[in-house]
Write a protein that holds these residues in place. Structure first.
Motif: not given
Length: 217
Positions: A83-92
């Motif tokens: 994500d360009n704002v929050l960086g590497n992202t994982v959603i579970v």
């Protein structure tokens, strides 16, 4: 006599059909960093004063030097990426999660941000022994290596977060009404192989009791 036996059997069968199914037992979700410091708490006033926006989650670092981020229970990965704002992202998504502050069971979504690396992909089934990745210092607003994560009861619009005022490429600007404090949901698993602990840094960016999670073995 045969007619009576048939009637009783039929009655029992109908009663079974009318009883609600409780096949899915509630799961207790555990903290995502095993030996954790809370460096910024949920809706902390000092954090908002410094950075100019509300903090709808926890920031965690490790007291052991490990940057591993673990799944909190049994669930499914809904999205991953940079994500360009929050960086590497994982959603579970974690189904049938027990919320100990209310005694209710809900399907919950966890959004994990600022990861240095991602070890899962969309559709991956995870358990509490699944490593999601390592936390890091990625994204526009990260000020150092840490995990920022949020807990949400909205499992339909799971990419929407109140942290953002305007939408990014993965995380979208959302509202705060469905977000929960991690303190209301998480447990500390003190037995092997997790051997968890959690502490506040005690510099004013956390409430004094925010690390007071219930224990499970």
């Amino acid at each position: 006599m045969r007619k009576n036996v048939f009637s009783v059997a039929t009655l029992v069968f109908l009663l079974v059909l009318s009883v609600p199914s409780f096949a899915s037992a509630a799961q207790k979700l555990i903290q995502p960093v095993n030996n954790a410091y809370i460096t910024a708490g949920y809706l902390n006033a000092k954090y908002e004063q410094r950075f100019g926006f509300k903090h709808y989650g926890w920031d965690l670092t490790s007291s052991s030097g490990s940057r591993a981020v673990w799944a909190s229970g049994s669930g499914t990965v809904l999205a991953t990426g940079y994500d360009n704002v929050l960086g590497n992202t994982v959603i579970v998504k974690y189904p049938d999660a027990y919320i100990h502050s209310t005694g209710k069971t809900r399907d919950l979504v966890f959004r994990y941000n600022h990861l240095d690396s991602i070890a899962v992909s969309k559709g991956t089934r995870v358990t509490k022994d699944s490593r999601l990745g390592n936390y890091g210092n990625t994204g526009k607003y990260s000020t150092g290596a840490h995990l920022h994560f949020e807990i949400d009861t909205d499992t339909v619009y799971y990419q929407y977060s109140p942290t953002l005022a305007s939408s990014s490429n993965i995380i979208k600007a959302g509202t705060a009404g469905t977000v929960l404090s991690p303190r209301s949901v998480l447990y500390t698993k003190v037995s092997d192989p997790d051997n968890q602990s959690i502490w506040i840094v005690d510099d004013g960016y956390q409430s004094s009791s925010e690390d007071d999670l219930p224990f499970i073995n």
